[in-house]
Design an enzyme around this catalytic site. Structure first.
Site, short mmCIF file in Angstrom:
data_model
loop_
_atom_site.label_atom_id
_atom_site.label_comp_id
_atom_site.label_asym_id
_atom_site.label_seq_id
_atom_site.Cartn_x
_atom_site.Cartn_y
_atom_site.Cartn_z
N PHE A 145 6.95 7.53 -0.87
CA PHE A 145 7.23 6.15 -0.53
C PHE A 145 8.15 5.53 -1.27
O PHE A 145 8.25 5.85 -2.29
CB PHE A 145 6.29 5.38 0.19
CG PHE A 145 5.09 5.24 -0.77
CD1 PHE A 145 4.95 4.16 -1.85
CD2 PHE A 145 4.05 6.12 -0.68
CE1 PHE A 145 4.06 4.16 -2.56
CE2 PHE A 145 2.98 6.05 -1.56
CZ PHE A 145 2.95 5.11 -2.70
N TYR A 180 5.81 1.80 -16.08
CA TYR A 180 4.54 1.37 -15.39
C TYR A 180 3.31 1.15 -16.07
O TYR A 180 2.39 0.52 -15.32
CB TYR A 180 4.50 1.70 -13.93
CG TYR A 180 5.82 1.60 -12.98
CD1 TYR A 180 5.89 0.21 -12.32
CD2 TYR A 180 6.65 2.41 -12.86
CE1 TYR A 180 7.11 0.02 -11.66
CE2 TYR A 180 7.90 2.39 -12.34
CZ TYR A 180 8.13 1.01 -11.68
OH TYR A 180 9.14 0.72 -10.80
N ARG A 223 15.84 -6.97 -19.31
CA ARG A 223 15.39 -7.50 -20.54
C ARG A 223 15.33 -9.06 -20.47
O ARG A 223 15.26 -9.69 -21.65
CB ARG A 223 16.50 -7.09 -21.65
CG ARG A 223 17.04 -5.90 -21.68
CD ARG A 223 15.77 -4.89 -21.76
NE ARG A 223 16.63 -3.37 -21.87
CZ ARG A 223 16.77 -2.52 -20.79
NH1 ARG A 223 16.34 -2.91 -19.63
NH2 ARG A 223 17.03 -1.37 -21.08
N LEU A 230 11.92 -10.44 -15.99
CA LEU A 230 11.74 -10.72 -14.57
C LEU A 230 10.95 -9.54 -13.97
O LEU A 230 10.10 -9.77 -12.96
CB LEU A 230 13.39 -10.69 -13.96
CG LEU A 230 14.34 -11.70 -14.35
CD1 LEU A 230 15.36 -11.45 -13.61
CD2 LEU A 230 13.78 -13.08 -13.98
#
Length: 432
Positions: free
Chosen positions: A432, A151, A118, A121
């Protein structure tokens, strides 16, 4: 007359102090040095709550387990000199509709310590990675998302899905017209690792397929060597002309020899030809001493049920998102794939993070490219939505109905769906 300010509490002072300390903290986003890679693995595993033992730096290095070994692609977030977040990727390729392979950044190892969330970063890490990958000439980036709500704000959309297929062997009867395939032989899963890599490089040509780097293979090989259960492998084709392989393992139970529900998990299935697919499937569904075969990752439109007289021998037990795709160079990506039909559509793309992608593109069976228009485009979409439809696994009409694509010309939605359609669903078949 103004009301008097409420008295400040100890909790207020604590929150204000925390805010000031966060503002004062020195934040640095940069690529990691070689000696910081082991610390980055610790940060990622802690952020993901992978609390098991972590191999030592020397052990990971010796067994090929050092992530994907492309340190110039690994970014870290440092707060007052302490590594608290990281994001990784490796260079790869992505197969797009029509068969071309475009440069691709396979993103992994994304995490920020719970003590430092939050604070923006992750946003700074992701932005640095996207700008770096675009600068390298990568056309797209993809990832596998641990959480579905993270995302999209960085421009990723769900482009492919994956399913888990469970086959009850007692009910398997192949139709007389079903293909048989060629010779299949057992190989040592460790000794044949280079063979698997070659076959995959030649065979993985379906839309959505991604290249597997040497680092990817090294890490997977370490998993096989350290597996607690037996690992088995078969290849299809004559020596020197192999075109498919499968890796599988028994699911051991305390009563395996008398258990009436013995299962085998197929952990990797690669077939470059219809014959390879048929031969490998017949081998796996013909195993003795086994009641169920579970394919852990298969396309949702896999034709196996249609090849059996009892389609209910195959059950889809789980379906979930697989590839989250982000266009890094929308112009190059749209020009790389092929389109079907006779229509033409204009699409306005909005990309807040990589502004060079924003603009209007005209798409037809003849190709795609940026254009200048005096009026509004037929469709208006964000970059995440364009990533979702790019491979054909998500339809334009779905996103329009969901309110995520603006159809200024309603008839253009069907035209766009025809242009972006693929014969089969896209599918990566590589995690992956």
């Amino acid at each position: 007359m103004d009301e008097a300010a409420p008295p400040r509490t100890l909790a207020d002072e604590s929150r204000n102090g925390l805010a000031r300390s966060r503002e004062a903290a020195a934040v640095e986003i940069r690529t990691l040095a070689p000696e910081e890679r082991h610390a980055a693995r610790r940060v990622f595993r802690t952020a993901m709550l992978f609390l098991g033992p972590l191999p030592s730096a020397e052990s990971a290095e010796n067994t090929g387990g050092d992530a994907f070994a492309e340190l110039d692609r690994r970014f870290g977030a440092f707060v007052d000199g302490e590594l608290v977040g990281c994001v990784d990727s490796f260079a790869s390729w992505l197969t797009v509709p029509g068969g071309r392979r475009v440069p691709h950044a396979a993103v992994s190892g994304v995490g920020v310590l719970a003590t430092h969330t939050r604070r923006g970063l992750l946003t700074r890490l992701m932005r640095a990675q996207l700008e770096d990958a675009a600068g390298r000439g990568d056309v797209v980036a993809t990832l596998r998302a641990s959480e579905a709500t993270i995302y999209e704000r960085f421009g990723y959309g769900v482009a492919t899905q994956v399913g888990r297929l469970e086959v009850t062997l007692a009910r398997v009867r192949w139709r007389p017209t079903a293909p048989v395939g060629g010779p299949v032989r057992l190989v040592g899963p460790v000794d044949a690792w280079d063979l698997f890599a070659r076959v995959h490089e030649e065979a993985a040509h379906q839309p959505g397929a991604v290249g597997r780097s040497s680092g990817w293979w090294n890490r997977r090989l370490r998993w096989v060597r350290e597996a607690a259960t037996a690992q088995l492998a078969v290849v299809h084709g004559e020596p020197g002309a192999e075109d498919g392989f499968a890796l599988y393992e028994p699911v051991r139970t305390p009563d395996w020899h008398v258990d009436g529900n013995r299962a085998v998990h197929v952990t990797d299935f690669v077939a470059g030809t219809p014959a390879a697919r048929a031969g490998l499937l017949r081998h796996l569904t013909g195993l003795d001493f086994v009641d169920r075969v579970e394919f852990l990752e298969m396309s949702l439109d896999d034709p196996l049920p249609a090849a059996l007289t009892d389609a209910r021998a195959v059950r889809l037990t789980r379906a979930e998102d697989e590839t989250w795709l982000r266009l890094l160079d929308a112009q190059a990506a749209l020009a790389a794939r092929t389109y079907t039909g006779t229509g033409r559509v204009t699409v306005e793309v909005v990309d807040p993070l990589l502004a060079a992608n924003s603009g209007v593109y005209e798409i037809s069976a003849a190709g795609a490219g940026r254009v200048s228009t005096s009026g509004p485009a037929d469709l208006r979409t964000g970059i995440a939505e364009l990533g979702a439809v790019y491979l054909g696994g998500t339809r334009w009409w779905q996103l329009t109905a969901a309110g995520r694509v603006e159809a200024r010309n309603p008839a253009a939605v069907a035209t766009a769906d025809t242009l972006f359609a693929t014969a089969a669903l896209p599918f990566a078949a590589t995690g992956f």
